[in-house]
Motif scaffolding. Structure first.
Motif, mmCIF file in Angstrom:
data_model
loop_
_atom_site.group_PDB
_atom_site.id
_atom_site.type_symbol
_atom_site.label_atom_id
_atom_site.label_comp_id
_atom_site.label_asym_id
_atom_site.label_seq_id
_atom_site.Cartn_x
_atom_site.Cartn_y
_atom_site.Cartn_z
ATOM 1 N N LYS A 239 0.835 -1.200 0.000
ATOM 2 C CA LYS A 239 0.000 0.000 0.000
ATOM 3 C C LYS A 239 0.871 1.251 0.000
ATOM 4 O O LYS A 239 0.611 2.216 -0.726
ATOM 5 C CB LYS A 239 -0.917 0.006 1.228
ATOM 6 C CG LYS A 239 -2.052 -0.992 1.185
ATOM 7 C CD LYS A 239 -2.887 -0.883 2.446
ATOM 8 C CE LYS A 239 -4.024 -1.905 2.443
ATOM 9 N NZ LYS A 239 -4.837 -1.805 3.687
ATOM 10 N N ALA A 240 1.950 1.243 0.798
ATOM 11 C CA ALA A 240 2.828 2.401 0.890
ATOM 12 C C ALA A 240 3.533 2.668 -0.438
ATOM 13 O O ALA A 240 3.647 3.819 -0.882
ATOM 14 C CB ALA A 240 3.857 2.183 2.012
ATOM 15 N N LYS A 241 3.999 1.568 -1.093
ATOM 16 C CA LYS A 241 4.676 1.732 -2.380
ATOM 17 C C LYS A 241 3.723 2.256 -3.444
ATOM 18 O O LYS A 241 4.100 3.104 -4.272
ATOM 19 C CB LYS A 241 5.269 0.394 -2.825
ATOM 20 C CG LYS A 241 6.368 -0.146 -1.926
ATOM 21 C CD LYS A 241 7.566 0.788 -1.880
ATOM 22 C CE LYS A 241 8.324 0.808 -3.185
ATOM 23 N NZ LYS A 241 9.523 1.649 -3.132
ATOM 24 N N GLU A 242 2.499 1.752 -3.451
ATOM 25 C CA GLU A 242 1.503 2.209 -4.427
ATOM 26 C C GLU A 242 1.180 3.673 -4.209
ATOM 27 O O GLU A 242 1.080 4.467 -5.173
ATOM 28 C CB GLU A 242 0.240 1.351 -4.312
ATOM 29 C CG GLU A 242 -0.863 1.722 -5.289
ATOM 30 C CD GLU A 242 -0.475 1.460 -6.726
ATOM 31 O OE1 GLU A 242 -1.135 2.016 -7.619
ATOM 32 O OE2 GLU A 242 0.508 0.706 -6.963
ATOM 33 N N GLU A 244 3.174 5.839 -2.907
ATOM 34 C CA GLU A 244 4.363 6.586 -3.322
ATOM 35 C C GLU A 244 4.397 6.775 -4.847
ATOM 36 O O GLU A 244 4.725 7.859 -5.351
ATOM 37 C CB GLU A 244 5.616 5.848 -2.850
ATOM 38 C CG GLU A 244 6.911 6.578 -3.171
ATOM 39 C CD GLU A 244 8.124 5.808 -2.681
ATOM 40 O OE1 GLU A 244 9.256 6.258 -2.942
ATOM 41 O OE2 GLU A 244 7.939 4.734 -2.036
ATOM 42 N N ARG A 245 4.054 5.696 -5.577
ATOM 43 C CA ARG A 245 4.036 5.774 -7.046
ATOM 44 C C ARG A 245 3.013 6.780 -7.530
ATOM 45 O O ARG A 245 3.289 7.602 -8.420
ATOM 46 C CB ARG A 245 3.729 4.393 -7.634
ATOM 47 C CG ARG A 245 3.765 4.345 -9.161
ATOM 48 C CD ARG A 245 3.288 2.999 -9.656
ATOM 49 N NE ARG A 245 1.881 2.796 -9.335
ATOM 50 C CZ ARG A 245 0.878 3.333 -10.041
ATOM 51 N NH1 ARG A 245 1.119 4.142 -11.075
ATOM 52 N NH2 ARG A 245 -0.363 3.088 -9.693
ATOM 53 N N ILE A 246 1.815 6.739 -6.945
ATOM 54 C CA ILE A 246 0.757 7.664 -7.342
ATOM 55 C C ILE A 246 1.173 9.101 -7.054
ATOM 56 O O ILE A 246 0.943 10.008 -7.858
ATOM 57 C CB ILE A 246 -0.553 7.320 -6.599
ATOM 58 C CG1 ILE A 246 -1.078 5.959 -7.055
ATOM 59 C CG2 ILE A 246 -1.600 8.401 -6.822
ATOM 60 C CD1 ILE A 246 -2.270 5.456 -6.258
ATOM 61 N N GLU A 247 1.856 9.307 -5.925
ATOM 62 C CA GLU A 247 2.284 10.641 -5.558
ATOM 63 C C GLU A 247 3.335 11.164 -6.548
ATOM 64 O O GLU A 247 3.308 12.332 -6.951
ATOM 65 C CB GLU A 247 2.862 10.629 -4.136
ATOM 66 C CG GLU A 247 3.193 11.998 -3.578
ATOM 67 C CD GLU A 247 1.969 12.863 -3.387
ATOM 68 O OE1 GLU A 247 2.130 14.097 -3.365
ATOM 69 O OE2 GLU A 247 0.858 12.293 -3.236
ATOM 70 N N LEU A 248 4.268 10.312 -6.984
ATOM 71 C CA LEU A 248 5.288 10.713 -7.963
ATOM 72 C C LEU A 248 4.655 11.050 -9.308
ATOM 73 O O LEU A 248 5.054 12.017 -9.978
ATOM 74 C CB LEU A 248 6.318 9.594 -8.131
ATOM 75 C CG LEU A 248 7.274 9.372 -6.943
ATOM 76 C CD1 LEU A 248 8.143 8.146 -7.194
ATOM 77 C CD2 LEU A 248 8.135 10.602 -6.699
ATOM 78 N N GLU A 249 3.654 10.223 -9.706
ATOM 79 C CA GLU A 249 2.978 10.495 -10.974
ATOM 80 C C GLU A 249 2.271 11.841 -10.929
ATOM 81 O O GLU A 249 2.293 12.603 -11.912
ATOM 82 C CB GLU A 249 1.975 9.386 -11.297
ATOM 83 C CG GLU A 249 2.636 8.071 -11.703
ATOM 84 C CD GLU A 249 1.604 7.011 -12.042
ATOM 85 O OE1 GLU A 249 0.385 7.275 -11.833
ATOM 86 O OE2 GLU A 249 2.010 5.929 -12.499
ATOM 87 N N LYS A 250 1.671 12.133 -9.799
ATOM 88 C CA LYS A 250 0.993 13.412 -9.666
ATOM 89 C C LYS A 250 1.993 14.569 -9.766
ATOM 90 O O LYS A 250 1.721 15.595 -10.383
ATOM 91 C CB LYS A 250 0.243 13.476 -8.341
ATOM 92 C CG LYS A 250 -0.996 12.603 -8.286
ATOM 93 C CD LYS A 250 -1.685 12.760 -6.946
ATOM 94 C CE LYS A 250 -2.954 11.921 -6.905
ATOM 95 N NZ LYS A 250 -3.656 12.047 -5.600
ATOM 96 N N LYS A 251 3.175 14.380 -9.148
ATOM 97 C CA LYS A 251 4.191 15.420 -9.201
ATOM 98 C C LYS A 251 4.672 15.627 -10.634
ATOM 99 O O LYS A 251 4.865 16.766 -11.099
ATOM 100 C CB LYS A 251 5.362 15.061 -8.291
ATOM 101 C CG LYS A 251 5.041 15.172 -6.812
ATOM 102 C CD LYS A 251 6.263 14.809 -5.964
ATOM 103 C CE LYS A 251 5.936 14.935 -4.482
ATOM 104 N NZ LYS A 251 7.122 14.582 -3.634
ATOM 105 N N ASP A 252 4.909 14.504 -11.372
ATOM 106 C CA ASP A 252 5.359 14.599 -12.768
ATOM 107 C C ASP A 252 4.311 15.289 -13.626
ATOM 108 O O ASP A 252 4.629 16.151 -14.463
ATOM 109 C CB ASP A 252 5.655 13.211 -13.325
ATOM 110 C CG ASP A 252 6.894 12.592 -12.692
ATOM 111 O OD1 ASP A 252 7.699 13.363 -12.126
ATOM 112 O OD2 ASP A 252 7.050 11.355 -12.753
#
Length: 289
Positions: A239-242, A244-252
């Motif tokens: 859950k934490a990794k997912e 984190e991935r969603i947060e990075l995509e939002k930043k990009d």
């Protein structure tokens, strides 16, 4: 424990209860004992009882001393009938003979018993004047229930029986005594059986097979707990990794959106960007840039 001292103890326990709540329960018990003594005080054993302890069969007039303990002619008649039927003699404050032990005016709990046979059968001699009203009957029922719950059998004999048919009174004692003995033996057997079962359970708990099963069950419980803990940790990690991935995509996406907005706002910058894209053969989709 006298009443004033118990009052003080109840107050102290009540105050301590604000710090240790269990003390409220102790205060309530002490208050209840005070209430019981006030509403139904224990009747003191007559002073003559102490004098009976020193009596022996060699003392002249010993029977009259026991008569003095009786509280009515009916009780005296019953005593004489029992002494005659079982050839009772004084012994350390009570009467014994024929395998029977008879005590008089015995204090038990908050009550005082007329007679106690063999420490298991209570005999009450009831006069009509004090035991015939509905209130008296109810009071006697409550008292008998209390005594039975304490392990005694209770026999009530009307005063007119002891006065006019003393042999019948003795016969009633014989029958009730035999029943009381059987009841006591049955109770003792049941208690002995319960004790034996408890001991057997304790022994079984120390057998190698039982110990092995206990250890096995405990081990399985620990292993199951660890498996559940590991599964939980793994789920939480995913859950934490997912997240984190969603947060990075939002930043990009946000960064690309800002670049696109800056390019669209500056025609010169847009022209340079388009020129570079054409030079290197890059096709730019504005909606996805």
């Amino acid at each position: 424990m006298n009443i004033p001292f118990r009052v003080i103890a109840a107050i102290v326990c009540f105050l301590i209860g604000f710090v240790f709540p269990l003390s409220f329960g102790l205060a309530a018990l002490i208050a209840w004992s005070i209430y019981s003594d006030i509403t139904d005080p224990t009747t003191e054993v007559p002073s003559q009882q102490d004098k009976l302890t020193a009596l022996t069969v060699a003392d002249e007039g010993w029977l009259e001393s026991f008569h003095d303990v009786c509280e009515s002619p009916a009780e005296t008649a019953f005593l004489d009938a029992m002494v005659s039927a079982f050839d009772l003699k004084p012994e350390k404050g009570f009467l014994s003979g024929g395998g029977l032990k008879l005590q008089m005016q015995v204090p038990v709990s908050r009550y005082r018993l007329d007679f106690l046979v063999d420490e298991i059968l209570i005999v009450e001699v009831d006069g009509a004047a004090y035991h015939s009203t509905p209130e008296a009957v109810e009071r006697d029922c409550i008292r008998d229930a209390s005594m039975k719950s304490a392990g005694y059998e209770v026999l009530r004999i009307p005063a007119k029986i002891t006065l006019y048919s003393p042999r019948e009174a003795v016969e009633r004692v014989r029958v009730a005594r035999a029943k009381a003995v059987k009841t006591a033996q049955k109770w003792q057997a049941e208690e002995a059986k319960k004790k034996e079962l408890r001991l057997q359970e304790i022994k079984d708990s120390f057998r190698p097979s039982q110990i092995a099963n206990t250890v096995k069950n405990a081990t399985n419980t620990v292993v199951d707990g660890l498996d559940k803990a590991n599964a939980y940790v793994e789920r939480e990690y995913k859950k934490a990794k997912e997240l984190e991935r969603i947060e990075l995509e939002k930043k990009d996406e946000g960064r690309l959106r800002r670049i696109q907005e800056e390019k669209d706002a500056d025609p010169e910058l847009k022209a340079k960007f388009d020129k570079l894209a054409a030079k290197y053969g890059i096709r730019i989709d504005d909606e996805n840039t």
